[in-house]
Design a protein around this motif. Structure first.
Motif, PDB file in Angstrom:
ATOM      1  N   GLY A 148       0.851  -1.180   0.000  1.00  0.00           N
ATOM      2  CA  GLY A 148       0.000   0.000   0.000  1.00  0.00           C
ATOM      3  C   GLY A 148       0.885   1.227   0.000  1.00  0.00           C
ATOM      4  O   GLY A 148       1.883   1.279   0.710  1.00  0.00           O
ATOM      5  N   THR A 149       0.548   2.202  -0.828  1.00  0.00           N
ATOM      6  CA  THR A 149       1.357   3.413  -0.899  1.00  0.00           C
ATOM      7  C   THR A 149       0.722   4.528  -0.093  1.00  0.00           C
ATOM      8  O   THR A 149      -0.465   4.496   0.218  1.00  0.00           O
ATOM      9  CB  THR A 149       1.538   3.909  -2.350  1.00  0.00           C
ATOM     10  OG1 THR A 149       0.310   4.480  -2.817  1.00  0.00           O
ATOM     11  CG2 THR A 149       2.001   2.790  -3.257  1.00  0.00           C
ATOM     12  N   TRP A 150       1.515   5.521   0.204  1.00  0.00           N
ATOM     13  CA  TRP A 150       1.026   6.744   0.825  1.00  0.00           C
ATOM     14  C   TRP A 150       0.317   7.546  -0.258  1.00  0.00           C
ATOM     15  O   TRP A 150       0.254   7.161  -1.416  1.00  0.00           O
ATOM     16  CB  TRP A 150       2.194   7.508   1.440  1.00  0.00           C
ATOM     17  CG  TRP A 150       1.751   8.701   2.232  1.00  0.00           C
ATOM     18  CD1 TRP A 150       2.008  10.006   1.955  1.00  0.00           C
ATOM     19  CD2 TRP A 150       0.965   8.703   3.424  1.00  0.00           C
ATOM     20  NE1 TRP A 150       1.428  10.827   2.885  1.00  0.00           N
ATOM     21  CE2 TRP A 150       0.774  10.045   3.801  1.00  0.00           C
ATOM     22  CE3 TRP A 150       0.380   7.707   4.206  1.00  0.00           C
ATOM     23  CZ2 TRP A 150       0.042  10.415   4.926  1.00  0.00           C
ATOM     24  CZ3 TRP A 150      -0.347   8.078   5.318  1.00  0.00           C
ATOM     25  CH2 TRP A 150      -0.500   9.414   5.671  1.00  0.00           C
ATOM     26  N   LEU A 151      -0.205   8.697   0.092  1.00  0.00           N
ATOM     27  CA  LEU A 151      -0.936   9.561  -0.824  1.00  0.00           C
ATOM     28  C   LEU A 151      -0.001  10.421  -1.655  1.00  0.00           C
ATOM     29  O   LEU A 151       1.040  10.854  -1.164  1.00  0.00           O
ATOM     30  CB  LEU A 151      -1.842  10.511  -0.027  1.00  0.00           C
ATOM     31  CG  LEU A 151      -2.714   9.900   1.046  1.00  0.00           C
ATOM     32  CD1 LEU A 151      -3.294  10.990   1.917  1.00  0.00           C
ATOM     33  CD2 LEU A 151      -3.797   9.084   0.421  1.00  0.00           C
ATOM     34  N   VAL A 152      -0.400  10.697  -2.895  1.00  0.00           N
ATOM     35  CA  VAL A 152       0.245  11.753  -3.671  1.00  0.00           C
ATOM     36  C   VAL A 152      -0.836  12.780  -3.996  1.00  0.00           C
ATOM     37  O   VAL A 152      -1.996  12.434  -4.245  1.00  0.00           O
ATOM     38  CB  VAL A 152       0.938  11.244  -4.963  1.00  0.00           C
ATOM     39  CG1 VAL A 152       2.155  10.412  -4.620  1.00  0.00           C
ATOM     40  CG2 VAL A 152       0.002  10.477  -5.855  1.00  0.00           C
ATOM     41  N   ASN A 153      -0.479  14.033  -3.951  1.00  0.00           N
ATOM     42  CA  ASN A 153      -1.430  15.118  -4.168  1.00  0.00           C
ATOM     43  C   ASN A 153      -1.889  15.200  -5.617  1.00  0.00           C
ATOM     44  O   ASN A 153      -1.118  14.943  -6.532  1.00  0.00           O
ATOM     45  CB  ASN A 153      -0.800  16.461  -3.773  1.00  0.00           C
ATOM     46  CG  ASN A 153      -0.567  16.550  -2.284  1.00  0.00           C
ATOM     47  OD1 ASN A 153      -1.401  16.140  -1.493  1.00  0.00           O
ATOM     48  ND2 ASN A 153       0.577  17.092  -1.897  1.00  0.00           N
TER      49      ASN A 153
END
Length: 167
Positions: A148-153
Motif C-alpha cells: 500500500g502506498t502513501w498519498l500523492v497530491n
C-alpha cells in the motif's frame, strides 16, 4: 520577548525543513528524459461524492466506526497490457502508467500482487512532479506480496517501474 523570538525561529526552521527539493538520486529515471512515448491516462470510474459525504455525516456520529479514508476503485491491470514499456540504449527498461480521477485531492494505490527484484525500483508521483514517494525496492517485498502506498497530491498519479538490464 525571547520566548517569542525562539518560537518564530523554531517555526521558520520547521517550515524550511519541510520545503525541501527532491534529491536527484531518488527521482524517477523518466524525469531526466525527453524522448519517452506519451502515456494516455487511465480514467478511473467516477462516483457520487455528495452521496458518500452524506453517508459520512450519518456514520461519523457512531464513534465506534473509523472515519472513511477515501473511496476504493478496484483496477486490475497487467503490465504488458497497460502502460508503456521503454527500453533504453543501455538495456535498462522503464514501464510507466498514469491514472486520473477527476476532482480527487489525492491518490494512493494498493497492490495485491507485489514483488520486485533486487535492483529494480517502483516510483509513485503526481502529475505536477512535486509530490514523489520514496522508491519502493525489494526491501518492500513481504510474504503476503501486497503493498500500500502513501498519498500523492492531485487527481492524476503516475506509477513508474525501473528495471536495470541485469535484473
Amino acid at each position: 520577548m525571547k520566548t517569542k523570538l525562539l518560537l518564530v525561529a523554531l517555526l521558520m526552521t520547521s517550515v524550511i525543513s519541510f520545503a525541501q527539493v527532491i534529491p536527484e538520486d531518488v527521482k524517477p529515471p523518466s524525469w531526466s528524459m525527453s524522448n519517452l512515448p506519451n502515456v494516455k491516462a487511465h480514467k478511473l470510474a467516477s462516483f457520487d461524492l455528495k452521496k458518500l459525504q452524506n453517508e459520512d455525516i450519518i456514520n461519523d456520529k457512531d464513534k465506534s466506526k473509523p472515519w472513511r479514508f477515501g473511496h476504493d476503485i478496484y483496477v486490475d491491470h497487467d503490465f504488458n497490457e497497460f502502460g508503456k514499456w521503454t527500453t533504453l540504449e543501455n538495456g535498462d527498461r522503464i514501464w510507466r502508467m498514469t491514472y486520473k480521477s477527476e476532482g480527487a485531492y489525492t491518490l494512493n494505490f494498493m497492490f495485491d500482487e507485489f514483488w520486485i527484484p533486487e535492483g529494480a525500483k517502483l516510483y509513485v508521483y503526481n502529475n505536477a512532479k512535486d509530490d514523489l514517494l520514496r522508491p519502493f525496492t525489494y526491501h518492500n517485498n513481504n510474504p503476503e506480496e501486497v503493498l500500500g502506498t502513501w498519498l500523492v497530491n492531485g487527481d492524476q498519479a503516475w506509477i513508474e517501474y525501473y528495471q536495470p538490464a541485469n535484473v
